[in-house]
Design a protein around this motif. Structure first.
Motif, PDB file in Angstrom:
ATOM      1  N   MET A   1     -12.820  -5.949   9.128  1.00 56.92           N
ATOM      2  CA  MET A   1     -11.980  -5.390   8.070  1.00 56.92           C
ATOM      3  C   MET A   1     -12.023  -3.864   8.165  1.00 56.92           C
ATOM      4  O   MET A   1     -13.085  -3.274   8.285  1.00 56.92           O
ATOM      5  CB  MET A   1     -12.487  -5.866   6.703  1.00 56.92           C
ATOM      6  CG  MET A   1     -11.589  -5.458   5.553  1.00 56.92           C
ATOM      7  SD  MET A   1     -12.180  -5.959   3.919  1.00 56.92           S
ATOM      8  CE  MET A   1     -11.868  -7.694   3.938  1.00 56.92           C
ATOM      9  N   SER A   2     -10.839  -3.244   8.107  1.00 57.37           N
ATOM     10  CA  SER A   2     -10.787  -1.787   8.202  1.00 57.37           C
ATOM     11  C   SER A   2     -11.270  -1.140   6.907  1.00 57.37           C
ATOM     12  O   SER A   2     -11.349  -1.780   5.860  1.00 57.37           O
ATOM     13  CB  SER A   2      -9.349  -1.338   8.499  1.00 57.37           C
ATOM     14  OG  SER A   2      -8.542  -1.511   7.351  1.00 57.37           O
ATOM     15  N   ILE A   8      -8.832  -1.205  -0.490  1.00 55.85           N
ATOM     16  CA  ILE A   8      -7.782  -1.943  -1.211  1.00 55.85           C
ATOM     17  C   ILE A   8      -8.401  -3.134  -1.951  1.00 55.85           C
ATOM     18  O   ILE A   8      -8.028  -3.416  -3.096  1.00 55.85           O
ATOM     19  CB  ILE A   8      -6.640  -2.353  -0.255  1.00 55.85           C
ATOM     20  CG1 ILE A   8      -5.876  -1.097   0.184  1.00 55.85           C
ATOM     21  CG2 ILE A   8      -5.700  -3.348  -0.923  1.00 55.85           C
ATOM     22  CD1 ILE A   8      -4.903  -1.295   1.331  1.00 55.85           C
ATOM     23  N   GLU A   9      -9.364  -3.801  -1.338  1.00 52.94           N
ATOM     24  CA  GLU A   9     -10.070  -4.904  -2.002  1.00 52.94           C
ATOM     25  C   GLU A   9     -10.811  -4.389  -3.246  1.00 52.94           C
ATOM     26  O   GLU A   9     -10.827  -5.048  -4.286  1.00 52.94           O
ATOM     27  CB  GLU A   9     -11.049  -5.586  -1.042  1.00 52.94           C
ATOM     28  CG  GLU A   9     -10.391  -6.485  -0.034  1.00 52.94           C
ATOM     29  CD  GLU A   9      -9.625  -7.635  -0.660  1.00 52.94           C
ATOM     30  OE1 GLU A   9     -10.141  -8.273  -1.592  1.00 52.94           O
ATOM     31  OE2 GLU A   9      -8.483  -7.890  -0.220  1.00 52.94           O
TER      32      GLU A   9
END
Length: 113
Positions: A1-2, A8-9
């Motif tokens: 995951m970037s 954003i999460e």
């Protein structure tokens, strides 16, 4: 995951926990991307709810310039209501979350399409 996806999460979790809403992930992603490198800067990625100068910047640079809204007292009232809902005592008020909530409040999602 970037790193961006991780942020954003985190923003989505704030929207769920602080505002009791299920975020529109597509719009939230576009708002985060629209903020560019600011989301990675500890200071620039946050909004101080007690700093009048900061709130004026949100009003002028985001609501008026980006969303194309007219300068009325309703703009500052809406910023204040989002800050209140986020929680005055919450130190980490993420700029992306505030911009997302203001975009939804004014029904300006089309700006990001």
């Amino acid at each position: 995951m970037s790193k961006r996806d991780e942020l954003i999460e985190k923003y989505a979790e704030d929207i769920k926990s602080k505002f009791g809403q299920t975020p529109d992930m597509d719009l939230l992603t576009k708002v985060a991307i629209g903020l560019g490198p600011a989301i990675y800067n500890l200071d620039a990625s946050k909004v101080s709810g007690s700093d009048e100068k900061e709130l004026e910047t949100v009003k002028n640079n985001f609501l008026i310039k980006k969303l194309g809204l007219a300068d009325t007292p309703a703009l500052m009232e809406s910023i204040d209501s989002v800050i209140d809902a986020y929680g005055k005592s919450e130190k980490n008020k993420h700029r992306a979350v505030i911009y997302y909530m203001l975009t939804k409040h004014f029904g300006k999602e089309s700006v990001y399409n």
